[in-house]
Design an enzyme around this catalytic site. Structure first.
Site, mmCIF file in Angstrom:
data_model
loop_
_atom_site.group_PDB
_atom_site.id
_atom_site.type_symbol
_atom_site.label_atom_id
_atom_site.label_comp_id
_atom_site.label_asym_id
_atom_site.label_seq_id
_atom_site.Cartn_x
_atom_site.Cartn_y
_atom_site.Cartn_z
ATOM 1 N N GLY A 1 0.825 -1.201 0.000
ATOM 2 C CA GLY A 1 0.000 0.000 0.000
ATOM 3 C C GLY A 1 0.857 1.248 0.000
ATOM 4 O O GLY A 1 2.074 1.211 0.183
ATOM 5 N N CYS A 2 0.209 2.380 -0.247
ATOM 6 C CA CYS A 2 0.918 3.650 -0.370
ATOM 7 C C CYS A 2 1.500 4.108 0.963
ATOM 8 O O CYS A 2 2.670 4.470 1.046
ATOM 9 C CB CYS A 2 -0.012 4.708 -0.945
ATOM 10 S SG CYS A 2 -1.646 4.757 -0.171
ATOM 11 N N TYR A 3 0.666 4.087 2.011
ATOM 12 C CA TYR A 3 1.184 4.477 3.323
ATOM 13 C C TYR A 3 2.311 3.550 3.766
ATOM 14 O O TYR A 3 3.361 4.017 4.230
ATOM 15 C CB TYR A 3 0.069 4.457 4.362
ATOM 16 C CG TYR A 3 -0.972 5.542 4.244
ATOM 17 C CD1 TYR A 3 -0.618 6.886 4.292
ATOM 18 C CD2 TYR A 3 -2.322 5.237 4.142
ATOM 19 C CE1 TYR A 3 -1.579 7.894 4.220
ATOM 20 C CE2 TYR A 3 -3.293 6.230 4.077
ATOM 21 C CZ TYR A 3 -2.928 7.555 4.116
ATOM 22 O OH TYR A 3 -3.878 8.531 4.060
ATOM 23 N N ILE B 1 1.569 11.476 -1.056
ATOM 24 C CA ILE B 1 1.520 11.026 0.333
ATOM 25 C C ILE B 1 2.762 11.542 1.028
ATOM 26 O O ILE B 1 3.861 11.512 0.465
ATOM 27 C CB ILE B 1 1.477 9.483 0.422
ATOM 28 C CG1 ILE B 1 0.030 9.027 0.345
ATOM 29 C CG2 ILE B 1 2.130 8.987 1.696
ATOM 30 C CD1 ILE B 1 -0.168 7.578 0.663
#
Lengths: 343, 343, 343, 343
Positions: free
Chosen positions: D146-148, D239
């Site tokens: 995932g991005c986070y 992000i």
């Protein structure tokens, strides 16, 4: 190709670098800057650290090896230097305004400065490939058009050549993201004053007016005056131009669409939207594509035309690279194949 | 005054609540909702918790005590209910479209639905106080104008009444923030698709067209057709309309400015900008003010007019409260004194 | 009350004007400016034309009649002038940093300048009404807190007073809209560089750190050091602070909520969100309200606290007016009754 | 390589298409969609008209020729189909969550659904090339992070491996643009409610928490629990994660920087900013690059770490292509050479 960029620290300079890094035949060997020579480009744009390690050099000392020079300078400067570069057999692509207007007097009236090399005006080619590709090839001095003029001409030139519009009826209502104003700092680009805000500016006085009129007049074969009103949109990139013109007698919507089709059917960067769809600036985000649509409003007899593009790509650096590709006989899409980012 | 709001959970409902909380003579006693009855308004807008504690009630049961009812409903609904409220001596201010068009057939053609109470159309007063204040006073049914029409008419009506424009030359290029589209969810208001984007929509088909034409025709004393192109700006609030029209023979810029001046000099919400300044939507942010400017371009003979306002205030809820103040004989600025937020 | 504003052309000056125009007891009689004296405030903010017609006067000549003076000046200036105003029986409300820190040495260390009137530091009252209302009443010199400190202290002070948190565990991760940086122009507020961007700034060096630490230490009865990291959000208004702290031994979430409840239950500007709802900065847009929520994460034993407000209202000018109301014995909400704009 | 994409109409699908069009070895031969089969991708994204002419086909019929399949599907779906593809010798790169968590029970607890193929969990490789490149090569099932988690792990893993942080002290305060929420429509992504707004969401409940904890625990060699708080930034892409952790005894800032340096010095996508510079999400805009910085605050003993990336590129589709390049023995940067767009 050995490439140099003058005015490398501006937004169009950064965009040239971004595009040319993906260009298989290009090598950037020189970044010239008047104010930041001695620094690295990554000192100016920290996001380039470890990625682009070029130094900024004096913008007075273009190296010998340069084959093509992009001039991304405030108006007035390139005019004074172009001959020197041409004499060295360097191809010059001017992203500024100095060689766009064929009439020295019009230039001087709108730009409030004298022109340093009017003898080059006739030679300079106004570079919108889709409209004058044949003229560009083989030349050495390209006047890369402004962002508003590119969108406007792509929409209007075919229709004017085909005499489909009343030539005294043209109104251009244009909208631009903030990056078109460059990197200089002033209240007009202050986030808190631009965000959640919308305004017109330069009403009836914007310098792109004579450039558009010159090219439209050439297409129409008669003198054309337009109303041109630019607006500032609270976004970074993108230009959309909404154009109004009265259809010539007996002209149907199909005639207008056919005119575009004839010129653009095989173009890879210019796209007529499918029926019912209208351009959005974001379709072009970060890409060299242009999106267009039109409609004939039978109630009023007027055509509404919309064109959208990315002001820093097709409206500046992308088109400059497209012109370079033509000058050097490369496939036109080299380095420009990406489609728009979404979202 | 005992006030009710139908359709309280929409954006214009929230804005009515915000404005009326600062209105010295107003008491909100009823918030009607079709879908959220039984909840509190603060359940729908959590930022109202502990601040506005009204419940949402069925929109079918308007209490006895109501003296004025704001109808912020989808088109078609208020038409079916208005008579019932009027019979109870309730003043009705319709923020929707049902009573704006005087011609039932035009309404039905553009809104694709039959009109439930065409007999009330003649009685309904189109409520832009600065243009028809005298007609509003003492009435019981107000058609509160749309956001685009308010901006457009304020700019054009005086000039048309004074025969300063060629009536077949009017083009309205309008730009709106996203809140004008309401609170419904769809891709057209998805943040990722609107942000950093700009587009035209409803080209030659937007429903505000006949409303504008009706009122401009009335002002001009002849039938007027316009081109009207709305655009979506990546911001939440604000409308700016850029209008083009050919000046009538012999008309000078000073004549145009004088025409505005005559009508608006004493108006507290309508402001002609000082010379050289052009309206920005943010000047009106959260306020009932309108900012206007014009210029006659002698090169083309066309006038460029710009008007800016907050679509949710002067373009909807603020104007509705202004109309209410007139209906009840209150100072017109009651509850509306704030200037725009900056930044 | 006869009111003066020094530094009237900044954003907090404009916001004071906006708020005070809706204040029933306030009359602005003096707008002082160092750089724009001789102009009208509407020359600086064209949206005020015909609405606010005050002139800007020299900031050196505060008129006799002034009863309360808001000082919205760069740090260091008010310190040098405050005594002069106090001697004239003017109440001084300083929106700058000069009187917030009780320890002259800490001020001088963080603000890199000497303090011109350290003898006034003891007298100055740090003005967050919800936390020290009793101290404010009757005083003559108010240090109006910064935007970040207000949000942070409202969340933490009750819990620290009640010994519910481990005092060495506090981390404040704060996010602010761009207006907090003021109206000065530089690349850091250039729209094209802030929009579609997010960053931390002033990491471990921001000047609000000692102000927060001072007040938290006072509440806790022991020295507290925190980590404070501000971030820049691509929006104009709003502050949200996310705070992490370890719960003291045996503390339950209910204890924390009860601590807030005890202090804020009767406060009209501070709101604990209902269960499951978390603050959004927009809830406070243009209003003096603060929204808060917390949660005890049993997995880690840490409390997460969030507070949101409008940095120009409760974080600056609104709180300043709230303080003024207390100084003059007015109902605290005078001029501050509006709820947040939505959308 | 013959490439297929399942879930092609989502944002990560569009981004895969954009990236792969610039990939010299890739050919997209299949776009699968559950809801839009039979349409063209350009019907869904009109900006692709005349540029990308692929059809959307049933997502149940992956063609024989496919060599690598990107699964950009809602969680739960890929788990049920992966084996079928693997049996056909197709390399599977899952952009969803189904194969990221090694413990079926943790998956089922956080995702509220049973796992359809737990026997594949051990085989699946968690794909952050900079941290586990060796494990990726030669495998057939990649769990694309995932991005986070990508941003967080790149910052923390080297430091945890080197035992430089106290493992019970980690707090991750993360901020994301709206595109991370996908293309679904709801009030949470409504422009009018997100623009000029900032909020936390999923406080202490976000599903990326166990994924981060799993990988940090693996790096540290002990169980790690973190606080993870995501926030929604009013921007489309980007992000940024701000991380707090207490330095282990005796650790200096230089030790921390050296730990990063050791791991990332030769990485072309991960960049430690020069001293004094902090990451901005825009540095990574549209590119696969990650920017990081840290500081040890000696006052509190805590390290502040910041990492920024483009959530749709390094946080999703770009990293997926990077993983594909490794699987097929291509230079890792193939198709990923562009630097970030600015502005």
């Amino acid at each position: 190709m050995k490439i140099g960029i003058l005015g490398a620290t501006g937004y169009t300079g950064h965009e040239l670098i971004r595009i040319l890094r993906g260009h298989s035949e290009a090598e950037i060997v020189y970044l010239g800057s008047s104010g930041s020579a001695g620094q690295k480009i990554a000192d100016i744009y920290p996001g380039l650290n470890e990625i682009v390690d070029n130094n900024l050099e004096s913008d007075q000392e273009v190296p010998e090896e340069i084959e093509v020079l992009f001039c991304a300078l405030p108006h007035g400067i390139t005019a004074g230097r172009a001959e020197k570069y041409l004499d060295r057999q360097i191809k010059v692509i001017d992203l500024g305004a100095d060689f766009r207007l064929k009439d020295k007097n019009i230039y001087e009236a709108w730009y409030k400065t004298s022109h340093a090399s009017p003898h080059l005006l006739a030679e300079a080619v106004y570079g919108i490939p889709e409209l004058n590709r044949a003229e560009i090839a083989g030349k050495r001095l390209i006047a890369n058009p402004g962002c508003y003029p590119t969108a406007t001409q792509l929409a209007l030139v075919p229709l004017l050549k085909d005499k489909l519009l009343k030539s005294d009826s043209i109104i251009v209502d244009a909208k631009s993201g903030v990056s078109g104003a460059g990197r200089g700092t002033n209240l007009g680009v202050h986030f808190s004053e631009v965000n959640e805000n919308f305004k017109a500016y330069g009403v009836a006085t914007h310098r792109h007016t004579p450039e558009i009129e010159q090219e439209l007049s050439k297409a129409a074969g008669e003198d054309i005056l337009i109303n041109f009103t630019p607006h500032l949109v609270p976004m970074t990139r993108g230009i959309l131009t909404t154009i109004y013109a009265s259809a010539a007698e007996g002209v149907e919507e199909g005639d207008l669409l056919q005119s575009w089709q004839t010129v653009y059917a095989d173009e890879q960067f210019v796209h007529q939207m499918p029926g019912g769809e209208w351009p959005q600036t974001k379709y072009a985000y970060g890409s060299n594509h242009v999106f267009m649509q039109l409609k004939l409003d039978k109630r009023t007899g007027r055509v509404i035309l919309v064109a959208a593009l990315d002001n820093l790509v097709k409206g500046a650096s992308g088109q400059a690279v497209q012109n370079m590709n033509i000058l050097f006989g490369l496939p036109e899409e080299t380095g420009l194949k990406t489609n728009g980012m979404w979202p």
